[in-house]
Design a protein around this motif. Structure first.
Motif, PDB file in Angstrom:
ATOM      1  N   ILE A  36     102.709 -35.259  69.367  1.00 52.56           N
ATOM      2  CA  ILE A  36     102.361 -33.831  69.311  1.00 52.56           C
ATOM      3  C   ILE A  36     103.137 -33.143  68.186  1.00 52.56           C
ATOM      4  N   ALA A  49      97.372 -30.817  74.347  1.00 52.83           N
ATOM      5  CA  ALA A  49      97.906 -32.008  75.007  1.00 52.83           C
ATOM      6  C   ALA A  49      97.884 -31.848  76.520  1.00 52.83           C
ATOM      7  N   TRP A  82      96.396 -41.593  71.932  1.00 50.79           N
ATOM      8  CA  TRP A  82      96.892 -41.718  73.296  1.00 50.79           C
ATOM      9  C   TRP A  82      96.271 -42.929  73.987  1.00 50.79           C
TER      10      TRP A  82
END
Lengths: 142, 194
Positions: B60, B96, A124
């Motif tokens: 994810i 997440a 991320w």
């Protein structure tokens, strides 16, 4: 049926309606709901409302690409043995109906440890930095 | 998206998911790729409701399917393959959400209204889908997940309880409260196409 029994049945059926709508109730509960719906306009209306809601599933976001995502994942699966490669060949022939042309994993010498998959936070962070966007507070604090 | 739906349908027709998992447990990459392609659209639809961050969905999904690859030997057939995979996806989605550190609920009333003047039924349906999406986003995450799994993934209440690792009564209670809130938010919109 007494008023109390009717109220109990109504409450039980109300709780079961979402699964009546998706047709996953066991036979006894399905029969209970069907019987109650014949005499309860409120539950009939509720069941119809839930069917309209089921028919209005929000669309998926645009831009998703399964093949692109799969190509990123394949290298993380680790090395492949000869026996596994043979099995893969068989599976490819047996699952042609449901698979698209398979992606080839990059060759990896046997015995070499699989590269460590980057953690979600690492990926991320890379994603955010590539986009030139400020990091979320939780990540940038690390 | 039509192609993705087609892939989901063919998976149901084939019905060979337990076999694929057995092959994956033996290290079969082709079986893994087949299962990945079958589940990508289903997981995308599910995780999009949960995480609400489109750029991260593929990541994810990959985290979920990597666990499937690594843990395929542990699948014990005590539940459907879909329940096992969705339970993994639910846990990855929770991770997440925690990493994003963002509020998981939004305020339906404060978001811009979308009073479309298009007379066509298709436009009304599209409008309704957007309104349903915004209403779902306003629910607490656990309620949103139950609604998604029941309405849009056709899961039985026992399967949802297994997926979320909670009692069946909790599933029913969450669904009941979610329906009440959705009804309040959507009643005017739903009447337009009824």
């Amino acid at each position: 049926m007494s008023t109390n029994q009717q109220a109990n049945t109504h409450g039980a059926v109300q709780a079961l309606l979402p699964w009546f709508a998706n047709e996953t109730l066991p036979a006894d509960e399905m029969a209970l709901v069907r019987g109650h719906l014949r005499e309860c306009p409120q539950c009939r209306e509720d069941a119809a409302w839930q069917q309209r809601l089921r028919a209005a599933e929000p669309a998926m976001p645009a831009g998703l690409d399964p093949e692109r995502a799969l190509a990123r994942l394949i290298p993380q699966l680790g090395p492949q043995t000869d026996a596994q490669a043979d099995m893969q060949m068989n599976t490819q022939m047996n699952t042609q109906m449901i698979t698209q042309p398979a992606l080839q994993a990059p060759p990896q010498p046997a015995g070499r440890p699989a590269p460590r998959a980057p953690s979600l936070a690492e990926r991320w962070r890379a994603l955010w930095s590539r986009g030139g966007t400020a990091l979320p507070p939780l990540l940038s604090a690390r | 998206m039509g192609q993705m739906r087609q892939m989901e349908s063919s998976a149901r027709v084939e019905g060979g998911e337990p076999l694929l998992v057995r092959q994956i447990a033996a290290g079969d990459r082709a079986a893994f790729q087949a299962l990945y392609r079958l589940y990508f659209p289903r997981l995308a639809r599910f995780l999009d409701r949960m995480v609400r961050n489109a750029p991260l969905l593929e990541e994810i999904i990959n985290d979920t399917m990597l666990v499937v690859w690594q843990k395929a030997q542990t699948y014990d057939h005590s539940c459907k393959v879909s329940t096992w995979i969705f339970a993994i996806a639910y846990r990855q989605g929770l991770k997440a959400v925690n990493l994003l550190d963002e509020p998981v609920e939004s305020d339906f009333e404060l978001q811009p209204g979308c009073a479309s003047q298009e007379p066509e039924q298709a436009a009304l349906q599209q409008q309704l889908q957007q309104d349903v999406g915004r209403a779902l986003d306003a629910l607490p995450m656990e309620q949103r997940v139950v609604v998604s799994l029941a309405y849009y993934h056709d899961m039985a209440y026992q399967e949802i309880a297994q997926t979320m690792n909670c009692p069946v009564n909790t599933v029913k209670t969450r669904m009941f409260h979610a329906r009440q809130r959705l009804r309040g938010m959507l009643s005017a919109h739903m009447e337009e196409i009824s």
